[in-house]
Design an enzyme around this catalytic site. Structure first.
Site, PDB file in Angstrom:
ATOM      1  CE  LYS A 124     -10.202  -4.957  -4.175  1.00 61.41           C
ATOM      2  NZ  LYS A 124      -9.868  -3.433  -3.557  1.00 61.41           N
ATOM      3  CE  LYS A 133      -4.215  -1.825   0.252  1.00 64.70           C
ATOM      4  NZ  LYS A 133      -5.173  -1.507  -0.878  1.00 64.70           N
TER       5      LYS A 133
END
Length: 327
Positions: A246, A150
């Site tokens: 997703k 991230k």
């Protein structure tokens, strides 16, 4: 026979703190939908996501509004028109897949997988932090073959360098969560390429990513926030090299399968990813991801406590779900 529906809000503690460019959290807040018919029960889990305007209360209410139609026997195809894409439809859709499989005595895998499902190599996610802290995370997980890192701040080059030095043998995905800008993307992409990065997710904000059409992609760029359903794909051709599917974005496995197939037709690479949820949320995605180019289904690995039974993880390998869990 009428169906019986229950909707439960649940919380699972995260092991430590999970941080991305938009903020931090210490627990996974999920909604579980259970649909029973006679002696058979199907379950689905979703993760409401603030970035898309979702809340725990709002998602629960969206499922409750559908209670009568679900009890009356609505199918997954009709559900696509009855509910918008998003977390609420995901929980219902996955519960219906599970219920259908239990009633038929036939696992979901036999319907959607071309070959018997196998264990998959999943990425393991490192939270956003200062370069030294991220290097420590990387060092502790340097044995993993695929890391998802991230980023999305002012000091990303230092973060990239620190993680690469700490995990020299791992393939690395960078996830900027819309945190880069037109002013730094070219320089950041070049730096990522120099450090052998395999993929970069959503560097620019969704809807403000047109620059991607006009710059070099020395590292493949993957759409995440910019893609939810198959209808989004045509506008992304020429901007992105891959897409992240997703279930909470697509609104369930039914829509995700259509999204995957259309993405392949258009030449996109495919990643199957997740929000931070339990094994119940990951289970359908493991089947969806059987032919994916990248798999990021590490949600349960980030939790202090998962459901029982849960998915079986051995290092970075995640096995297909046992039907006692889902499907």
């Amino acid at each position: 026979m009428a169906r019986v529906i229950s909707v439960e809000a649940e919380r699972f503690p995260i092991a430590g703190i999970f941080t991305i460019s938009r903020g931090s959290k210490t627990e996974a807040e999920v909604i579980a939908c259970t649909i029973s018919q006679g002696s058979h029960t199907g379950r689905g889990e979703c993760v409401p996501y603030k970035r898309y305007g979702e809340t725990m209360v709002g998602v629960r209410d969206a499922i409750e509004v559908m209670r009568e139609q679900i009890a009356g026997g609505i199918g997954r195809t009709a559900l696509l028109d009855a509910m918008p894409a998003g977390a609420a439809r995901n929980a219902v859709d996955c519960a219906l897949w599970d219920l259908e499989a239990k009633i038929a005595g036939k696992p979901v895998a036999s319907s959607i997988c071309a070959t018997p499902p196998r264990a998959l190599e999943t990425a393991y996610t490192l939270s956003l932090g200062e370069p030294e802290a991220m290097a420590a995370q990387a060092r502790a997980n340097a044995q993993r073959p695929l890391l998802k890192v991230k980023i999305g701040g002012d000091n990303d080059m230092a973060r990239i360098r620190a993680v690469r030095e700490a995990a020299p043998a791992s393939r690395i995905i960078l996830d900027a969560n819309e945190g880069w800008s037109d002013d730094n993307i070219v320089e950041n992409l070049a730096f990522a390429a120099e450090h052998g990065i395999a993929l970069i997710e959503q560097p620019l904000p969704a809807g403000r990513d047109g620059m991607l059409r006009h710059i070099a992609h020395p590292v493949p760029i993957c759409a995440d926030e910019s893609v939810h359903e198959a209808k989004d794909l045509a506008s992304l051709v020429g901007l992105y090299d891959a897409i992240n599917i997703k279930l909470d974005k697509s609104g369930g496995l039914t829509a995700a399968l259509a999204l995957r197939d259309r993405a392949r037709e258009l030449g996109f690479g495919v990643m199957v990813g997740c929000m931070v949820g339990t094994s119940l949320a990951m289970a359908p995605a493991v089947l969806l991801a059987q032919d994916a180019d990248f798999v990021d289904l590490d949600g349960p690995l980030l939790l202090a406590r998962d459901r029982v039974p849960g998915l079986v993880y051995q290092g970075s390998l995640v096995s297909p779900p046992d039907t006692a869990l889902w499907g």
